[in-house]
Design a protein around this motif. Structure first.
Motif, mmCIF file in Angstrom:
data_model
loop_
_atom_site.group_PDB
_atom_site.id
_atom_site.type_symbol
_atom_site.label_atom_id
_atom_site.label_comp_id
_atom_site.label_asym_id
_atom_site.label_seq_id
_atom_site.Cartn_x
_atom_site.Cartn_y
_atom_site.Cartn_z
ATOM 1 N N LEU A 168 14.621 31.285 19.411
ATOM 2 C CA LEU A 168 15.483 31.596 18.276
ATOM 3 C C LEU A 168 16.778 32.245 18.751
ATOM 4 O O LEU A 168 17.871 31.868 18.321
ATOM 5 C CB LEU A 168 14.751 32.524 17.302
ATOM 6 C CG LEU A 168 15.540 32.951 16.053
ATOM 7 C CD1 LEU A 168 15.908 31.735 15.209
ATOM 8 C CD2 LEU A 168 14.722 33.940 15.223
ATOM 9 N N ALA A 169 16.656 33.206 19.646
ATOM 10 C CA ALA A 169 17.842 33.890 20.150
ATOM 11 C C ALA A 169 18.791 32.931 20.847
ATOM 12 O O ALA A 169 20.017 33.025 20.719
ATOM 13 C CB ALA A 169 17.427 35.013 21.102
ATOM 14 N N ALA A 170 18.233 31.976 21.581
ATOM 15 C CA ALA A 170 19.056 31.006 22.291
ATOM 16 C C ALA A 170 19.735 30.033 21.335
ATOM 17 O O ALA A 170 20.826 29.524 21.614
ATOM 18 C CB ALA A 170 18.203 30.235 23.298
ATOM 19 N N ALA A 171 19.091 29.764 20.190
ATOM 20 C CA ALA A 171 19.621 28.765 19.259
ATOM 21 C C ALA A 171 20.663 29.337 18.304
ATOM 22 O O ALA A 171 21.512 28.604 17.795
ATOM 23 C CB ALA A 171 18.470 28.147 18.456
ATOM 24 N N VAL A 172 20.585 30.633 18.046
ATOM 25 C CA VAL A 172 21.490 31.239 17.062
ATOM 26 C C VAL A 172 22.835 31.572 17.716
ATOM 27 O O VAL A 172 22.892 32.288 18.723
ATOM 28 C CB VAL A 172 20.861 32.509 16.461
ATOM 29 C CG1 VAL A 172 21.879 33.233 15.576
ATOM 30 C CG2 VAL A 172 19.625 32.151 15.658
ATOM 31 N N SER A 173 23.882 31.071 17.110
ATOM 32 C CA SER A 173 25.240 31.295 17.612
ATOM 33 C C SER A 173 25.974 32.279 16.705
ATOM 34 O O SER A 173 25.922 32.168 15.477
ATOM 35 C CB SER A 173 26.000 29.965 17.655
ATOM 36 O OG SER A 173 27.386 30.172 17.761
ATOM 37 N N PRO A 178 26.802 33.335 11.737
ATOM 38 C CA PRO A 178 27.157 34.761 11.793
ATOM 39 C C PRO A 178 26.180 35.671 11.053
ATOM 40 O O PRO A 178 25.855 36.757 11.535
ATOM 41 C CB PRO A 178 28.555 34.807 11.182
ATOM 42 C CG PRO A 178 28.659 33.556 10.361
ATOM 43 C CD PRO A 178 27.850 32.533 11.088
ATOM 44 N N ALA A 179 25.723 35.245 9.878
ATOM 45 C CA ALA A 179 24.805 36.094 9.102
ATOM 46 C C ALA A 179 23.462 36.220 9.813
ATOM 47 O O ALA A 179 22.898 37.323 9.939
ATOM 48 C CB ALA A 179 24.609 35.512 7.706
ATOM 49 N N LEU A 180 22.936 35.103 10.280
ATOM 50 C CA LEU A 180 21.656 35.125 10.982
ATOM 51 C C LEU A 180 21.761 35.913 12.278
ATOM 52 O O LEU A 180 20.852 36.673 12.641
ATOM 53 C CB LEU A 180 21.197 33.691 11.258
ATOM 54 C CG LEU A 180 19.803 33.518 11.873
ATOM 55 C CD1 LEU A 180 18.748 34.183 11.004
ATOM 56 C CD2 LEU A 180 19.486 32.034 12.045
ATOM 57 N N HIS A 181 22.869 35.750 12.981
ATOM 58 C CA HIS A 181 23.079 36.480 14.225
ATOM 59 C C HIS A 181 23.110 37.987 13.976
ATOM 60 O O HIS A 181 22.574 38.777 14.770
ATOM 61 C CB HIS A 181 24.398 36.035 14.878
ATOM 62 C CG HIS A 181 24.627 36.629 16.226
ATOM 63 N ND1 HIS A 181 25.251 37.850 16.396
ATOM 64 C CD2 HIS A 181 24.294 36.189 17.477
ATOM 65 C CE1 HIS A 181 25.316 38.130 17.685
ATOM 66 N NE2 HIS A 181 24.743 37.141 18.369
ATOM 67 N N ARG A 182 23.664 38.376 12.858
ATOM 68 C CA ARG A 182 23.773 39.803 12.516
ATOM 69 C C ARG A 182 22.400 40.448 12.320
ATOM 70 O O ARG A 182 22.201 41.605 12.691
ATOM 71 C CB ARG A 182 24.624 39.955 11.255
ATOM 72 C CG ARG A 182 24.751 41.382 10.755
ATOM 73 C CD ARG A 182 25.712 41.452 9.589
ATOM 74 N NE ARG A 182 25.682 42.745 8.936
ATOM 75 C CZ ARG A 182 26.474 43.106 7.922
ATOM 76 N NH1 ARG A 182 27.385 42.239 7.459
ATOM 77 N NH2 ARG A 182 26.377 44.289 7.375
ATOM 78 N N VAL A 183 21.453 39.702 11.758
ATOM 79 C CA VAL A 183 20.134 40.289 11.452
ATOM 80 C C VAL A 183 19.079 39.905 12.480
ATOM 81 O O VAL A 183 17.901 40.224 12.314
ATOM 82 C CB VAL A 183 19.655 39.851 10.046
ATOM 83 C CG1 VAL A 183 20.686 40.248 8.992
ATOM 84 C CG2 VAL A 183 19.383 38.341 9.977
ATOM 85 N N LEU A 184 19.469 39.236 13.538
ATOM 86 C CA LEU A 184 18.522 38.701 14.508
ATOM 87 C C LEU A 184 17.613 39.783 15.102
ATOM 88 O O LEU A 184 16.431 39.529 15.370
ATOM 89 C CB LEU A 184 19.270 37.980 15.622
ATOM 90 C CG LEU A 184 18.449 37.070 16.544
ATOM 91 C CD1 LEU A 184 17.767 35.968 15.740
ATOM 92 C CD2 LEU A 184 19.342 36.461 17.620
#
Length: 207
Positions: A168-173, A178-184
């Protein structure tokens, strides 16, 4: 005595409980994908038809296994207040699923109208009725709790087996998501307990 006669004799001593316990052992060792009536028969040292005589089909085997998992949920020492009773039942449900490899995937794929499942569901519905829920709301809130618990637990077990956090971390840009990355940071495997309690509280608050 021939090998076939010996196999038949072992099969004659079998009962559905032994078949289910053996199937759960295989589930814990190899996972749901590897489970089959033939694998259960091989573990028991009998022919596959002997296993099928007790459980009829693989679908029926899975139903009985799911009910056995739910049967591991203790019903003693439950809180007296309805809301704490509901929370405790949901926690025990999750723990029963987590106690077996692919436990959530097993249960979510069945519709086991069997004694243990019915007893647990009746207890959960009863707690909600004690809390003043209307009949429909008690029924639907029970399903909401069950579906939420199954879904989150299935994700938790998959994450433990497949290292989903890193994927998941590798796939999220940060640019594309941006929203998903913020709450990752709040979606890691260490947060499942907190996510479960938060989701359960949200269900009961909005019900």
């Amino acid at each position: 005595m021939t090998k076939r006669q010996a196999s038949d004799n072992r099969g004659a001593r079998l009962d559905p409980g032994t078949v289910i316990r053996t199937a759960l052992e295989l589930l814990d060792e190899k996972g749901l994908a590897a489970l089959s009536t033939r694998a259960v028969a091989d573990r028991l040292g009998v022919r596959m038809n002997t296993v099928l005589w007790h459980v009829k089909t693989k679908a029926r085997l899975l139903e009985l296994m799911a009910d056995a998992v739910i049967g591991e949920i203790p019903h003693d020492d439950l809180p007296e207040t309805w809301d704490e009773r509901v929370r405790e039942l949901a926690r025990r449900y999750r723990q029963a699923l987590l106690a077996h490899r692919d436990g959530a995937a097993l249960v979510v794929g069945t519709y086991a109208a069997e004694p243990h499942t019915l007893r647990f569901t009746n207890t959960l519905v009863g707690a909600l009725l004690d809390g003043g829920f209307e009949d429909r709301d008690a029924a639907w809130t029970t399903w909401t709790i069950a579906y939420f618990t199954l879904g989150l637990t299935q994700e938790e077990q998959a994450a433990a087996q497949q290292s989903l956090e890193g994927r998941l971390a590798a796939a999220v840009s940060e640019t594309a998501h941006p929203a998903l990355h913020r709450v990752l940071a709040h979606l890691g495997p260490e947060s499942f307990d907190e996510r479960f309690e938060s989701g359960l509280a949200a269900i009961l608050t909005r019900a």
